[in-house]
Design a protein around this motif. Structure first.
Motif, PDB file in Angstrom:
ATOM      1  N   SER B  94       0.827  -1.211   0.000  1.00 46.60           N
ATOM      2  CA  SER B  94       0.000   0.000   0.000  1.00 46.60           C
ATOM      3  C   SER B  94       0.862   1.262   0.000  1.00 46.60           C
ATOM      4  O   SER B  94       0.330   2.363   0.033  1.00 46.60           O
ATOM      5  N   ALA B  95       2.173   1.097  -0.006  1.00 41.85           N
ATOM      6  CA  ALA B  95       3.066   2.260   0.022  1.00 41.85           C
ATOM      7  C   ALA B  95       3.325   2.768  -1.395  1.00 41.85           C
ATOM      8  O   ALA B  95       3.239   2.010  -2.358  1.00 41.85           O
ATOM      9  N   PRO B  96       3.645   4.063  -1.512  1.00 35.42           N
ATOM     10  CA  PRO B  96       3.913   4.629  -2.846  1.00 35.42           C
ATOM     11  C   PRO B  96       5.309   4.243  -3.348  1.00 35.42           C
ATOM     12  O   PRO B  96       6.173   5.084  -3.519  1.00 35.42           O
ATOM     13  N   ILE B  97       5.513   2.936  -3.551  1.00 36.82           N
ATOM     14  CA  ILE B  97       6.823   2.474  -4.023  1.00 36.82           C
ATOM     15  C   ILE B  97       6.614   1.495  -5.174  1.00 36.82           C
ATOM     16  O   ILE B  97       5.554   0.890  -5.292  1.00 36.82           O
ATOM     17  N   ASN B  98       7.637   1.365  -6.008  1.00 36.84           N
ATOM     18  CA  ASN B  98       7.518   0.395  -7.094  1.00 36.84           C
ATOM     19  C   ASN B  98       8.428  -0.797  -6.821  1.00 36.84           C
ATOM     20  O   ASN B  98       9.154  -0.836  -5.825  1.00 36.84           O
TER      21      ASN B  98
END
Lengths: 311, 253
Positions: B94-98
């Protein structure tokens, strides 16, 4: 103002053909507390998972703060904090470390003063150096909330925040939610406790079997669907409702001492005055009168039953 | 690029390592010492020099490789499997990471740990035998590349594994035999011709050979081929990881 979260026709089906969400559309407004109410297996967690990036919807779109959660996931997710239903925490970690990790993961630079504020707000500051496994269940839930708040989200999802939690802690949780709303956080919580939705939500969405059955202001919902009951206590018990009163569809309770009349508060004329007159015409003597507003629970049970009848 | 997130994952993973520093540090020292007692002193004294190098020194590169590979795999596989196992993976998803950032954090930390252990073993070895390193930069480069590529491989295993048994399965059934049969403790030229041919299908042979070349200047296979093998292995792992994240396999239902 555009909605904070915009859910448009979201469907989610699994390989075995099970449809967890059947075209859900829902707008969540900035700064509100929305309760997503439904029985177990209704699709509440699936809907939250689709918004937060834990699962990919089969079709439909979701945007948070104007960012699409798939194509602009960085912008969308940076705004969102998620408190999961299960207590998922690394048992050997210390509270401060795990909260600091969450903040970094969401791309925010280290800011221990901010984390201190959050931990104090959740009464966790004294436990900051404790290992997770040393904490009570209620404290662990607070840690989950602290992790979700660590990156200062604008939207907070609480998935069954009070499932299996004792009464005292539940009230604490409601207080925390109210505080967060004061701080300007938009809150979506799922619950199958109706009293919870009734106690803290601004709006209530009822979901069952992957469909949103209704979304309404809590107070409007309660008056719109609110049935009232008039309970008429009699001086002497009777065996059956007299024939001349048959048109009122009343039922007898408490061994013939109480007549119960259900009516809709939204009708212009409830007919109560006429009913009282007819009761006295029938020769019955009134001892007392009471009215009772239906609880949200009754409304909810009614809605779910309606859906099942339709299916 | 969310570098804060990469840093957060890396620091978090390294703190796990430092929490168990004694175990992380002492166990490779002890096992290396045991290898030297058994292979170096007891058996080695009866083996003549291998291609001009004393047997004790000859096994050093293989010993380092053995530990570095298994440590890189176990650290990386555990690192990503554990959040899956206890459920904290929700936070990563759910984190803004790829995927690249997740891989950089976990694989970077696992490779660092393996590198640390490799250096510890090198130091321990130097106390038992006279070591000369002819190409120190190449040696370091080989070690770093091996740490990275096997950490990538471990990451894949961690994503694939659905229980602790599976987590141990590949290292135990595939990696350990490949490493033992990969010329860690002998030169491929000491084998009968048939086994020599078979050995050339073992990718670990190329790594150990290249690594040994950086120490002694002698190799079973040309150094260029060794580099090609490790580059190919790294590329393959990266490709698989890219596919995993693209499809959400075993992560996003």
């Amino acid at each position: 103002m555009p909605p904070m979260v915009e859910i448009t026709d979201v469907r989610k089906s699994y390989g075995d053909g099970f449809e967890a969400l059947k075209g859900v559309s829902l707008d969540i407004l900035d700064g509100e507390i929305l309760a997503l109410l439904g029985p177990n297996g209704a699709g509440k967690t699936t809907l939250i998972s689709a918004i937060c990036g834990l699962t990919q919807p089969t079709s439909g779109t979701v945007s948070v703060g104007g960012h699409d959660v798939v194509t602009e996931y960085r912008g969308a997710r940076a705004l969102v904090g998620l408190v999961p239903q299960e207590i998922n925490l690394e048992p050997f970690e210390r509270v401060m470390n795990t909260v600091r990790f969450s903040r970094g993961l969401f791309g925010k630079p280290r800011n221990d003063a901010m984390l201190e504020k959050i931990l104090r707000q959740l009464s966790l500051w004294d436990k900051r150096d404790s290992r997770i496994m040393e904490l009570s269940g209620g404290m662990k839930r607070r840690v989950l909330i602290a992790k979700a708040l660590a990156h200062e989200p604008q939207v907070l999802f609480l998935d069954e925040p009070t499932a299996g939690v004792d009464v005292e802690l539940r009230r604490d949780m409601w207080e925390i939610v109210a505080q967060l709303q004061n701080d300007g956080v938009t809150i979506i919580l799922t619950t199958h406790y109706i009293e919870e939705a009734e106690a803290i939500a601004d709006r209530i969405a009822v979901i069952n079997k992957g469909d949103i059955l209704l979304v309404e202001e809590k107070s409007a919902l309660m008056t719109r669907l609110g049935q009232k009951e008039l309970r008429i206590e009699l001086q002497e018990p009777i065996d059956r409702v007299p024939d001349i009163l048959a048109a009122w569809n009343m039922r007898l309770e408490q061994d013939g001492l109480v007549l119960v009349y259900s009516y809709d508060t939204t009708q212009d004329r409830t007919g109560i005055a006429t009913l009282i007159r007819e009761i006295s015409d029938a020769g019955l003597i009134l001892r007392d009168l009471q009215t009772r507003q239906n609880s949200l629970e009754d409304i909810f049970v009614g809605l779910v039953a309606e859906q099942e009848d339709a299916a | 690029m969310n570098l804060q997130a990469v840093r957060a994952i890396y620091v978090f993973e390294m703190s796990r390592f430092f929490r168990t520093l004694l175990q992380s540090f002492v166990s490779p020292v002890i096992s290396t010492s045991l290898y030297f007692v058994v292979f170096g002193a007891a058996i080695g004294s009866r083996i003549e020099q291998v291609e001009g190098v004393s047997y004790g020194a000859f096994i050093v590169p293989g010993l380092i490789m053995l530990s570095v590979m298994t440590q890189a795999i176990s650290n990386a596989s555990f690192g990503i499997y554990f959040p899956k196992f206890i459920g904290t993976i929700y936070e990563l998803l759910s984190a803004p990471i790829n995927f690249l950032e997740i891989v950089m954090g976990y694989v970077g930390a696992a490779a660092t740990k393996a590198l640390f252990i490799g250096v510890v073993i090198l130091g321990t070895s130097a106390m038992f035998v006279d070591l000369t390193i002819q190409h120190p930069f190449a040696m370091l480069a080989f070690m770093v590349l091996t740490c990275l590529s096997f950490a990538l491989f471990g990451f894949i295993i961690g994503i694939w594994a659905q229980n602790f048994e599976q987590l141990q399965l590949i290292p135990l059934l595939i990696i350990t035999p490949l490493v033992f049969l990969g010329g860690s403790f002998y030169s491929i030229s000491m084998l009968p011709p048939v086994w020599q041919t078979i050995s050339f299908f073992n990718p670990v042979v190329y790594l150990v050979s290249g690594f040994r070349w950086s120490f002694f200047g002698l190799a079973d296979v040309p150094i260029g081929l060794s580099l090609l093998a490790i580059a190919g292995f790294t590329a393959m792992c990266l490709g698989i990881i890219w596919l995993i994240f693209k499809t959400g396999w075993r992560i996003r239902q």
